[in-house]
Design an enzyme around this catalytic site. Structure first.
Site, mmCIF file in Angstrom:
data_model
loop_
_atom_site.group_PDB
_atom_site.id
_atom_site.type_symbol
_atom_site.label_atom_id
_atom_site.label_comp_id
_atom_site.label_asym_id
_atom_site.label_seq_id
_atom_site.Cartn_x
_atom_site.Cartn_y
_atom_site.Cartn_z
ATOM 1 N N ASP A 95 -44.499 -33.776 35.532
ATOM 2 C CA ASP A 95 -43.671 -34.342 34.482
ATOM 3 C C ASP A 95 -42.185 -34.237 34.879
ATOM 4 O OD1 ASP A 95 -43.886 -35.263 31.441
ATOM 5 O OD2 ASP A 95 -42.286 -33.772 31.524
ATOM 6 N N HIS A 262 -52.404 -36.238 30.423
ATOM 7 C CA HIS A 262 -51.142 -35.900 31.092
ATOM 8 C C HIS A 262 -51.062 -34.424 31.451
ATOM 9 C CE1 HIS A 262 -46.900 -36.016 32.072
ATOM 10 N NE2 HIS A 262 -46.636 -35.111 31.138
#
Length: 282
Positions: A95, A262
């Site tokens: 991320d 994610h």
């Protein structure tokens, strides 16, 4: 926990293991605690450094949007690794940590031996070719980037509710899929008003500073061996050929989908450690 004073921030970090150096960088809205179940596996083969990005976790929170460009975040880490005696090192990020890692590779390519990027596509591509589905899933990019104190005020009303909605909103993930100790560590840090402001400034910088920096480097192709891992159920995999988005930015890049969304490093730590170890071992 150890602390290092860079030229622009004070960075909290940990070191474990022996072997070639490998720096691990976390993402939003987390801290270096995200590596707690992965780092011990990798420490059997590497000297593992886990660090909180500036503004996150136990690192300091500089003021102003300009302090949160990926270049500034990356400079902290380049200085930290030099202070530890690692002129060259392997690097993995998830991320925001992955975006910081990519900027480090652009700015100091001679120092990065191998690079793993977890569940991102290039910043410039995401912002310049934004689909309605990605805009809906990743609305937080634009909410957090609004002028202060608008997003900060709303988030501070109930930070657990807001940030937990992020953890569970980007793929097939439930709070029960996160290790309790790690989740407690995240909550402890994201409840800090200064951390909330810093995270908003991170996203403001992406739009106001990082987009232009990435545009200036779009023609560059790095020779650093790269690995791209992405959550099979995450928004990026559903909207893009994630590996394909990186193929014109590296001369040698491989990748694979990982089970989960994610936050697959949290929900599938053993599989993530195995994939990273396979790539980073000589």
């Amino acid at each position: 926990m150890k602390r290092f004073k860079s030229s622009g921030a004070e960075i909290a970090y940990d070191v474990k293991g022996n072997g070639p150096p490998l720096l691990l960088l976390h993402g939003f809205p987390q801290s270096r605690a995200m590596w707690d179940e992965i780092a011990p596996e990798l420490a059997e083969h590497f000297t593992i450094v886990t660090a909180d990005l500036r503004g996150y976790g136990a690192s300091s929170k500089p003021t102003g949007v300009a302090a949160y460009s990926f270049r500034e975040m990356g400079r902290d880490m380049l200085e930290l690794m030099a202070d530890l005696g690692h002129n060259t090192f392997a690097l993995a990020g998830h991320d925001r940590g992955a975006r910081t890692a990519y900027r480090m590779a652009l700015d100091a390519s001679a120092r990065i031996s191998r690079l793993a990027l977890l569940d991102i596509i290039p910043t410039h591509l995401l912002l310049s070719d934004l689909s309605k589905d990605v805009a809906k899933a990743y609305y937080h990019w634009f909410f957090l980037a609004q002028p202060a104190p608008f997003p900060e005020t709303l988030i501070r009303h109930d930070p657990d509710h807001y940030f937990e909605s992020c953890l569970t909103g980007w793929g097939s993930t439930a709070l029960e899929d996160f290790a309790p100790d790690q989740l407690a560590a995240y909550r402890d840090r994201w409840r800090d008003p200064d951390t909330i402001t810093a995270m908003c400034n991170d996203y403001r910088a992406a739009l106001e500073i990082d987009f232009a920096m990435d545009a200036a480097d779009m023609a560059r192709k790095l020779d650093i061996p790269a690995l791209v891992l992405y959550g099979a159920d995450g928004p990026m995999a559903k909207a893009y050929d994630v590996l394909g988005t990186w193929q014109d930015r590296f001369s040698k890049v491989t990748g694979q989908a990982m089970q989960g969304g994610h936050f697959f490093p949290d929900t599938a730590p053993k599989e993530t450690a195995d994939a990273l170890q396979s790539f980073f071992l000589p």
